[in-house]
Design a protein around this motif. Structure first.
Motif, PDB file in Angstrom:
ATOM      1  N   LEU A 101       0.841  -1.206   0.000  1.00 29.16           N
ATOM      2  CA  LEU A 101       0.000   0.000   0.000  1.00 29.16           C
ATOM      3  C   LEU A 101       0.873   1.251   0.000  1.00 29.16           C
ATOM      4  N   CYS A 102       0.439   2.262  -0.697  1.00 30.26           N
ATOM      5  CA  CYS A 102       1.160   3.543  -0.702  1.00 30.26           C
ATOM      6  C   CYS A 102       0.603   4.438   0.403  1.00 30.26           C
ATOM      7  N   SER A 103       1.482   4.896   1.277  1.00 25.12           N
ATOM      8  CA  SER A 103       1.040   5.704   2.435  1.00 25.12           C
ATOM      9  C   SER A 103       1.243   7.193   2.154  1.00 25.12           C
ATOM     10  N   VAL A 104       0.609   7.670   1.096  1.00 23.73           N
ATOM     11  CA  VAL A 104       0.658   9.116   0.838  1.00 23.73           C
ATOM     12  C   VAL A 104      -0.775   9.681   0.863  1.00 23.73           C
ATOM     13  N   CYS A 105      -1.570   9.398  -0.139  1.00 22.45           N
ATOM     14  CA  CYS A 105      -2.882  10.061  -0.188  1.00 22.45           C
ATOM     15  C   CYS A 105      -4.014   9.074   0.093  1.00 22.45           C
ATOM     16  N   GLY A 106      -5.222   9.624   0.163  1.00 24.47           N
ATOM     17  CA  GLY A 106      -6.392   8.838   0.530  1.00 24.47           C
ATOM     18  C   GLY A 106      -6.815   7.787  -0.474  1.00 24.47           C
ATOM     19  N   CYS A 107      -6.147   7.712  -1.635  1.00 24.62           N
ATOM     20  CA  CYS A 107      -6.413   6.620  -2.585  1.00 24.62           C
ATOM     21  C   CYS A 107      -5.911   5.292  -2.018  1.00 24.62           C
ATOM     22  N   LEU A 108      -4.873   5.381  -1.185  1.00 24.72           N
ATOM     23  CA  LEU A 108      -4.280   4.208  -0.537  1.00 24.72           C
ATOM     24  C   LEU A 108      -4.075   3.063  -1.551  1.00 24.72           C
ATOM     25  N   CYS A 109      -3.447   3.389  -2.679  1.00 23.70           N
ATOM     26  CA  CYS A 109      -3.249   2.402  -3.750  1.00 23.70           C
ATOM     27  C   CYS A 109      -2.598   1.140  -3.181  1.00 23.70           C
ATOM     28  N   ASP A 110      -3.184  -0.016  -3.514  1.00 24.20           N
ATOM     29  CA  ASP A 110      -2.721  -1.266  -2.897  1.00 24.20           C
ATOM     30  C   ASP A 110      -2.104  -2.215  -3.919  1.00 24.20           C
ATOM     31  N   ASN A 141       4.328   0.969 -10.283  1.00 25.88           N
ATOM     32  CA  ASN A 141       2.888   1.288 -10.233  1.00 25.88           C
ATOM     33  C   ASN A 141       2.529   2.561  -9.473  1.00 25.88           C
ATOM     34  N   ALA A 142       3.380   3.045  -8.571  1.00 22.66           N
ATOM     35  CA  ALA A 142       3.012   4.250  -7.812  1.00 22.66           C
ATOM     36  C   ALA A 142       3.124   5.490  -8.699  1.00 22.66           C
ATOM     37  N   CYS A 143       2.417   6.558  -8.314  1.00 27.67           N
ATOM     38  CA  CYS A 143       2.564   7.834  -9.013  1.00 27.67           C
ATOM     39  C   CYS A 143       3.856   8.507  -8.526  1.00 27.67           C
ATOM     40  N   ALA A 144       4.123   9.699  -9.040  1.00 24.02           N
ATOM     41  CA  ALA A 144       5.373  10.387  -8.671  1.00 24.02           C
ATOM     42  C   ALA A 144       5.433  10.657  -7.175  1.00 24.02           C
ATOM     43  N   MET A 145       4.280  11.001  -6.574  1.00 19.44           N
ATOM     44  CA  MET A 145       4.283  11.292  -5.129  1.00 19.44           C
ATOM     45  C   MET A 145       4.611  10.042  -4.333  1.00 19.44           C
ATOM     46  N   GLY A 146       3.955   8.935  -4.685  1.00 26.55           N
ATOM     47  CA  GLY A 146       4.191   7.681  -3.963  1.00 26.55           C
ATOM     48  C   GLY A 146       5.610   7.180  -4.157  1.00 26.55           C
ATOM     49  N   THR A 147       6.096   7.235  -5.405  1.00 29.67           N
ATOM     50  CA  THR A 147       7.454   6.758  -5.704  1.00 29.67           C
ATOM     51  C   THR A 147       8.490   7.578  -4.938  1.00 29.67           C
ATOM     52  N   HIS A 163      -4.342  13.559  -5.965  1.00 26.44           N
ATOM     53  CA  HIS A 163      -4.542  12.101  -5.900  1.00 26.44           C
ATOM     54  C   HIS A 163      -4.274  11.546  -7.301  1.00 26.44           C
ATOM     55  N   PRO A 164      -3.009  11.558  -7.746  1.00 23.36           N
ATOM     56  CA  PRO A 164      -2.710  11.383  -9.178  1.00 23.36           C
ATOM     57  C   PRO A 164      -3.232  10.107  -9.831  1.00 23.36           C
ATOM     58  N   ARG A 165      -3.501   9.036  -9.064  1.00 22.33           N
ATOM     59  CA  ARG A 165      -3.993   7.817  -9.721  1.00 22.33           C
ATOM     60  C   ARG A 165      -5.511   7.653  -9.601  1.00 22.33           C
ATOM     61  N   HIS A 166      -6.176   8.634  -9.063  1.00 23.27           N
ATOM     62  CA  HIS A 166      -7.617   8.485  -8.833  1.00 23.27           C
ATOM     63  C   HIS A 166      -8.366   8.247 -10.136  1.00 23.27           C
TER      64      HIS A 166
HETATM   65  S1  SF4 Z   1      -2.416   8.118  -5.967  1.00 27.48           S
HETATM   66 FE1  SF4 Z   1      -0.187   8.159  -5.788  1.00 27.48          FE
HETATM   67  S2  SF4 Z   1       0.193   9.106  -3.783  1.00 27.48           S
HETATM   68 FE2  SF4 Z   1      -1.955   8.474  -3.788  1.00 27.48          FE
HETATM   69  S3  SF4 Z   1      -1.915   6.439  -2.834  1.00 27.48           S
HETATM   70 FE3  SF4 Z   1      -1.818   6.145  -5.089  1.00 27.48          FE
HETATM   71  S4  SF4 Z   1       0.365   5.982  -5.554  1.00 27.48           S
HETATM   72 FE4  SF4 Z   1       0.176   6.886  -3.494  1.00 27.48          FE
END
Ligand code: SF4
Length: 433
Positions: A8-17, A33-39, A156-159
């Motif tokens: 899981l990515c611990s940045v935004c509320g999308c919580l991409c898993d 798979n993560a966006c720039a913020m998550g990476t 939330h770049p991957r929303h």
């Molecule tokens: S959209 Fe980006 S920052 Fe938000 S949880 Fe997904 S990978 Fe992480």
């Protein structure tokens, strides 16, 4: 080398898993798979980091040990009449649970970042309920997506790719079947991707929602323009809402923190309820930090209230505007604070920040923040979702388990472990252990 899947990515509320993380010698070397913020977070979290507890002596923060630091925090909280315990949206739900016990034990106030972002939306749902659904249902069924007062392409770049505009879907085979509408006062980067951008006047959301409700019921709107829009445009949009198969409104702080606040959300809830007479429609708050929704969930199931909970009377008391952190600080009522996973000195209004800084202040945070620099004691914690596991709630209030992929630095504990030590010391100082 170890490859972890479904991290899981611990940045935004999308919580991409669906993040794939490659670890070599206890270091993350590759992220997929993560966006720039998550990476960026996953590859750089450990840089420029303090790993030693700090305590202020002669006006300077100097290294100390965990025992002295936790004793100092316990002492600050026990000696205070009305301590504020604030933060929580960057912590595990398990840590939040211990934080609530601590607030109750010291008769303080526990508040989380919802009080300065989506709190008005939560107040609205107390009165009206929330016709909502999960992001999974949106992904598989929604053919009309509306972003109102939010800009997920930035925050939330991957929303859009994961849940709304172009995800792989069970029931919507062709992405062209989906329509994207953005309602905003600015032509944002998300608006540029929309099929329809509705550029409304600032502070006129409530009027637009009310006009839409009237148009939905084919009632006459006496004005020629509402919220800067021609009535014919509002009627066309109402028809678009009525005729979709499954619609969803994602709302952000453009709706919760603009003129009307909770009344805007109550009106939006009423609109969605009206729409369910014609079709299927849902409403989802687009939450910022990765576990701000969890802070509300855990606080609600522990105390009955979602944020701004005051234990000074010996039982939980909740009155946003009175028991919210900024209001308490502005009135100069708190006499000490513990901040966990937040940086209020960098974000609160000046009067509130000044009061926070002038009283005894303790910080638990993996990073050295502006607030930490002004604190009397600072305890570094491990990064949840990277160095320790824990539960977090996605923006649609689905609970997910965050994985640990590397070990924390020696001696650095999780927020939950640090809070448990402090709670034990508070009970000893109070003679109730
Ligand atoms: S959209 Fe980006 S920052 Fe938000 S949880 Fe997904 S990978 Fe992480």
């Amino acid at each position: 080398m170890v490859i972890y899947e479904n991290v899981l990515c611990s940045v935004c509320g999308c919580l991409c898993d669906d993040i794939e993380v490659t670890v070599e010698e206890n270091k993350i070397v590759k992220v997929r798979n993560a966006c720039a913020m998550g990476t960026t977070k996953l590859l750089n979290y450990y840089k420029e980091r303090n790993t030693k507890p700090l305590i202020k002596k002669d006006g300077k923060l100097i290294p100390t040990n965990l025992d002295e630091a936790t004793s100092k925090v316990a002492e600050i909280l026990v000696n205070a009449e009305y301590p504020l315990i604030y933060g929580w949206s960057l912590c595990s739900s398990e840590a939040i649970k211990v934080g609530i016990e601590l607030a109750e034990e010291v008769g303080g106030v526990i508040d989380n970042q919802a009080s300065v972002c989506h709190g008005p939306g939560i107040q609205a749902l107390h009165n009206s309920g929330l016709p909502t659904c999960t992001l999974g249902e949106v992904k598989h069924r929604a053919d009309l997506i509306i972003y109102w007062g939010c800009n997920p392409e930035d925050a939330h770049p991957r929303h859009l790719t994961r849940y709304t505009l172009s995800p792989k879907s069970k029931f919507i085979k062709d992405p062209k079947e989906r329509k994207l509408v953005v309602i905003d006062v600015r032509n944002t980067i998300t608006a540029k991707k929309a099929n329809l951008f509705i550029n409304i006047e600032q502070g006129a959301d409530f009027e637009l929602i009310s006009a839409l409700r009237a148009a939905l019921k084919f009632e006459e709107i006496e004005e020629e323009r509402v919220a800067g829009l021609a009535v014919e445009q509002i009627e066309e949009f109402a028809e678009m809402l009525r005729s979709c198969k499954f619609g969803v409104i994602f709302f952000g702080q453009g709706l919760t923190q603009s003129l009307g606040k909770s009344k805007n959300i109550e009106a939006a809830i009423a609109l969605v309820k009206d729409l369910n007479d014609y079709t299927k429609f849902a409403l989802i708050p687009i939450r910022g930090h990765y576990n701000v929704a969890g802070a509300n969930e855990v606080t609600a199931w522990q105390t009955g209230f979602p944020f701004a909970v005051d234990f000074s009377k010996g039982y939980p008391w909740y009155n946003p505007g009175e028991t919210t952190a900024v209001d308490i600080l502005r009135r100069g009522e708190s006499d000490a604070a513990l901040i966990v996973g937040s940086d209020p000195l960098a974000h609160f209004p000046k009067e509130a920040a000044d009061h926070l800084a002038k009283n005894p202040l303790a910080v638990i945070d993996p990073d050295i923040s502006v607030t930490a620099l002004a604190a009397d004691v600072v305890i570094p914690s491990a990064f949840t979702g990277i160095e320790v596991s824990g539960t977090a709630y996605r923006m649609d209030r689905v609970g997910l388990l965050m994985k640990k992929v590397v070990d924390p630095p020696e001696g650095v504990l999780s927020d939950e472990e640090i809070l448990r030590i402090i709670l034990k010391k508070v009970r000893i100082l109070k003679g109730v252990a």
